[in-house]
Design a protein around this motif. Structure first.
Motif, PDB file in Angstrom:
ATOM      1  N   PRO A  40     -35.652  -8.785  -0.327  1.00  0.00           N
ATOM      2  CA  PRO A  40     -34.557  -8.316  -1.472  1.00  0.00           C
ATOM      3  C   PRO A  40     -33.621  -7.165  -0.797  1.00  0.00           C
ATOM      4  O   PRO A  40     -33.974  -6.430   0.367  1.00  0.00           O
ATOM      5  CB  PRO A  40     -35.652  -7.225  -2.022  1.00  0.00           C
ATOM      6  CG  PRO A  40     -36.904  -7.213  -0.998  1.00  0.00           C
ATOM      7  CD  PRO A  40     -36.706  -8.436  -0.307  1.00  0.00           C
ATOM      8  N   GLN A  41     -32.554  -7.117  -1.115  1.00  0.00           N
ATOM      9  CA  GLN A  41     -31.423  -6.198  -0.735  1.00  0.00           C
ATOM     10  C   GLN A  41     -31.675  -4.758  -1.247  1.00  0.00           C
ATOM     11  O   GLN A  41     -31.935  -4.392  -2.595  1.00  0.00           O
ATOM     12  CB  GLN A  41     -29.863  -6.532  -1.233  1.00  0.00           C
ATOM     13  CG  GLN A  41     -29.720  -7.754  -0.621  1.00  0.00           C
ATOM     14  CD  GLN A  41     -28.254  -8.322  -0.915  1.00  0.00           C
ATOM     15  OE1 GLN A  41     -27.814  -7.754  -1.821  1.00  0.00           O
ATOM     16  NE2 GLN A  41     -27.574  -8.991  -0.409  1.00  0.00           N
ATOM     17  N   GLN A  42     -31.541  -3.728  -0.238  1.00  0.00           N
ATOM     18  CA  GLN A  42     -31.596  -2.425  -0.572  1.00  0.00           C
ATOM     19  C   GLN A  42     -30.469  -1.983  -1.568  1.00  0.00           C
ATOM     20  O   GLN A  42     -29.281  -2.464  -0.971  1.00  0.00           O
ATOM     21  CB  GLN A  42     -32.007  -1.671   0.422  1.00  0.00           C
ATOM     22  CG  GLN A  42     -33.041  -1.888   1.281  1.00  0.00           C
ATOM     23  CD  GLN A  42     -34.314  -1.398   0.437  1.00  0.00           C
ATOM     24  OE1 GLN A  42     -34.341  -0.530  -0.182  1.00  0.00           O
ATOM     25  NE2 GLN A  42     -35.394  -2.333   0.667  1.00  0.00           N
ATOM     26  N   SER A  49     -29.384   9.530  -4.422  1.00  0.00           N
ATOM     27  CA  SER A  49     -30.400   8.920  -3.707  1.00  0.00           C
ATOM     28  C   SER A  49     -30.492   9.706  -2.494  1.00  0.00           C
ATOM     29  O   SER A  49     -31.742  10.044  -1.640  1.00  0.00           O
ATOM     30  CB  SER A  49     -30.465   7.585  -3.558  1.00  0.00           C
ATOM     31  OG  SER A  49     -29.319   7.223  -2.785  1.00  0.00           O
ATOM     32  N   VAL A  50     -29.555  10.202  -1.661  1.00  0.00           N
ATOM     33  CA  VAL A  50     -29.512  10.929  -0.501  1.00  0.00           C
ATOM     34  C   VAL A  50     -29.753  12.222  -0.783  1.00  0.00           C
ATOM     35  O   VAL A  50     -30.578  12.824   0.214  1.00  0.00           O
ATOM     36  CB  VAL A  50     -27.849  10.866   0.133  1.00  0.00           C
ATOM     37  CG1 VAL A  50     -27.768  11.915   1.156  1.00  0.00           C
ATOM     38  CG2 VAL A  50     -27.412   9.613   0.488  1.00  0.00           C
ATOM     39  N   VAL A  51     -29.632  13.024  -1.640  1.00  0.00           N
ATOM     40  CA  VAL A  51     -30.250  14.204  -1.961  1.00  0.00           C
ATOM     41  C   VAL A  51     -31.760  14.260  -2.111  1.00  0.00           C
ATOM     42  O   VAL A  51     -32.472  14.963  -1.713  1.00  0.00           O
ATOM     43  CB  VAL A  51     -29.694  15.062  -3.034  1.00  0.00           C
ATOM     44  CG1 VAL A  51     -29.973  16.154  -3.600  1.00  0.00           C
ATOM     45  CG2 VAL A  51     -27.923  15.210  -2.949  1.00  0.00           C
ATOM     46  N   ASP A  52     -31.986  13.234  -3.077  1.00  0.00           N
ATOM     47  CA  ASP A  52     -33.570  13.110  -3.231  1.00  0.00           C
ATOM     48  C   ASP A  52     -34.211  12.767  -2.030  1.00  0.00           C
ATOM     49  O   ASP A  52     -35.465  13.263  -1.862  1.00  0.00           O
ATOM     50  CB  ASP A  52     -33.757  11.742  -4.263  1.00  0.00           C
ATOM     51  CG  ASP A  52     -35.139  11.847  -4.974  1.00  0.00           C
ATOM     52  OD1 ASP A  52     -35.418  12.784  -5.654  1.00  0.00           O
ATOM     53  OD2 ASP A  52     -36.010  10.984  -4.656  1.00  0.00           O
ATOM     54  N   ALA A 155     -29.684  13.994 -11.268  1.00  0.00           N
ATOM     55  CA  ALA A 155     -28.380  14.498 -12.198  1.00  0.00           C
ATOM     56  C   ALA A 155     -27.200  14.537 -11.216  1.00  0.00           C
ATOM     57  O   ALA A 155     -26.070  14.818 -11.952  1.00  0.00           O
ATOM     58  CB  ALA A 155     -28.658  15.832 -12.957  1.00  0.00           C
ATOM     59  N   ILE A 156     -27.358  14.376  -9.886  1.00  0.00           N
ATOM     60  CA  ILE A 156     -25.968  14.441  -9.199  1.00  0.00           C
ATOM     61  C   ILE A 156     -25.391  13.058  -8.942  1.00  0.00           C
ATOM     62  O   ILE A 156     -26.088  12.180  -8.817  1.00  0.00           O
ATOM     63  CB  ILE A 156     -26.425  15.039  -7.803  1.00  0.00           C
ATOM     64  CG1 ILE A 156     -26.843  16.352  -8.119  1.00  0.00           C
ATOM     65  CG2 ILE A 156     -25.144  15.051  -7.015  1.00  0.00           C
ATOM     66  CD1 ILE A 156     -27.341  17.025  -6.747  1.00  0.00           C
ATOM     67  N   THR A 157     -24.091  13.167  -9.225  1.00  0.00           N
ATOM     68  CA  THR A 157     -23.302  12.353  -9.044  1.00  0.00           C
ATOM     69  C   THR A 157     -22.061  12.184  -8.307  1.00  0.00           C
ATOM     70  O   THR A 157     -21.541  13.223  -7.935  1.00  0.00           O
ATOM     71  CB  THR A 157     -22.661  11.197 -10.380  1.00  0.00           C
ATOM     72  OG1 THR A 157     -21.750  12.168 -10.953  1.00  0.00           O
ATOM     73  CG2 THR A 157     -23.763  11.118 -11.604  1.00  0.00           C
ATOM     74  N   SER A 158     -21.402  11.218  -7.778  1.00  0.00           N
ATOM     75  CA  SER A 158     -20.377  11.352  -6.943  1.00  0.00           C
ATOM     76  C   SER A 158     -19.139  12.083  -7.822  1.00  0.00           C
ATOM     77  O   SER A 158     -18.122  12.522  -7.178  1.00  0.00           O
ATOM     78  CB  SER A 158     -19.580  10.059  -6.336  1.00  0.00           C
ATOM     79  OG  SER A 158     -19.406   8.991  -7.475  1.00  0.00           O
ATOM     80  N   GLU A 159     -19.186  11.764  -9.148  1.00  0.00           N
ATOM     81  CA  GLU A 159     -18.013  12.444 -10.010  1.00  0.00           C
ATOM     82  C   GLU A 159     -18.370  13.918 -10.150  1.00  0.00           C
ATOM     83  O   GLU A 159     -17.454  14.832 -10.385  1.00  0.00           O
ATOM     84  CB  GLU A 159     -18.036  11.807 -11.408  1.00  0.00           C
ATOM     85  CG  GLU A 159     -17.505  10.336 -11.167  1.00  0.00           C
ATOM     86  CD  GLU A 159     -18.694   9.255 -10.685  1.00  0.00           C
ATOM     87  OE1 GLU A 159     -19.986   9.492 -10.736  1.00  0.00           O
ATOM     88  OE2 GLU A 159     -17.964   8.167 -10.144  1.00  0.00           O
ATOM     89  N   ASN A 160     -19.685  14.291 -10.354  1.00  0.00           N
ATOM     90  CA  ASN A 160     -19.810  15.801 -10.684  1.00  0.00           C
ATOM     91  C   ASN A 160     -20.461  16.675  -9.366  1.00  0.00           C
ATOM     92  O   ASN A 160     -20.622  17.581  -9.585  1.00  0.00           O
ATOM     93  CB  ASN A 160     -21.063  15.936 -12.062  1.00  0.00           C
ATOM     94  CG  ASN A 160     -22.463  15.357 -11.501  1.00  0.00           C
ATOM     95  OD1 ASN A 160     -22.693  15.275 -10.461  1.00  0.00           O
ATOM     96  ND2 ASN A 160     -23.315  15.083 -12.605  1.00  0.00           N
TER      97      ASN A 160
END
Length: 209
Positions: A40-42, A49-52, A155-160
């Protein structure tokens, strides 16, 4: 007569060879190779995911050291050792280190997850809620603070990530608050490790595997 003897010998020899051939183990037919199941591809990493992942790493470190310290040592402070030339007067107890860390976690991460601070955190000083006394209560408080952290990470995205949110009568980018909380966890973890070692306890992360 000679020909008859020769023919008989050939018949016996042929029969013997046939019997020997029947006694040899049969080589199984080669089976067709089964193709390996595709791995399965990660999913590609995201800001969340990095912050988590960072939060999870220090959640394990801090919960492990908290659980490693015996309940009767939760009031320990290096001041009690009276080390000559040291300066430990007034430093936090082990319990206060944990409560302080969890309180800071709540305050850093709640603005990101959009949650209200719990009343005991809202009114607490830097050493955390005074009413939390037992080892079980204090560790649960720590775990609850990391649960808020995981919700904040989602709740963190590359946009916010660089959007400013209110924090301590000022504002700071979401990504800064999320990661600075982890840096603070690392600082407090280093102090807790020393408290364990002063009591003859090897921190879980340093034990042989």
């Amino acid at each position: 007569m000679k020909n008859l003897r020769t023919i008989s010998l050939l018949i016996v020899l042929s029969f013997s060879i046939g019997m020997l051939a029947q006694g040899q183990p049969q080589t199984p037919a080669a089976r067709p190779a089964v193709p390996a199941a595709p791995q399965p591809q990660q999913p590609p990493p995201t800001m969340a995911s990095v912050v988590d992942r960072q939060i999870s790493a220090y959640e394990k470190n801090l919960v492990d050291v908290a659980e490693a310290m015996p309940a009767e040592k939760f009031d320990f402070t290096p001041e009690s050792l009276a080390i000559k030339g040291s300066s430990y007067a007034g430093v936090r107890t082990f319990a206060q280190l944990i409560k302080h860390t969890a309180t800071a976690n709540f305050r850093f991460w709640a603005p990101l997850s959009g949650e209200e601070l719990p009343e005991n955190v809202k009114n607490a000083k830097s050493n955390g809620p005074d009413e939390l006394k037992t080892k079980a209560e204090i560790i649960q408080f720590l775990k609850d603070s990391f649960a808020v952290g995981h919700r904040a990470a989602k709740a963190i995205t590359s946009e916010n990530a660089l959007d400013a949110v209110s924090f301590r009568n000022a504002s700071a980018p979401r990504l800064f608050l999320a990661t600075f909380a982890v840096i603070h966890d690392a600082d407090e973890y280093g102090q807790m490790v020393e408290y364990l070692r002063m009591n003859g306890i090897v921190p879980p992360a340093s034990r042989p595997r």
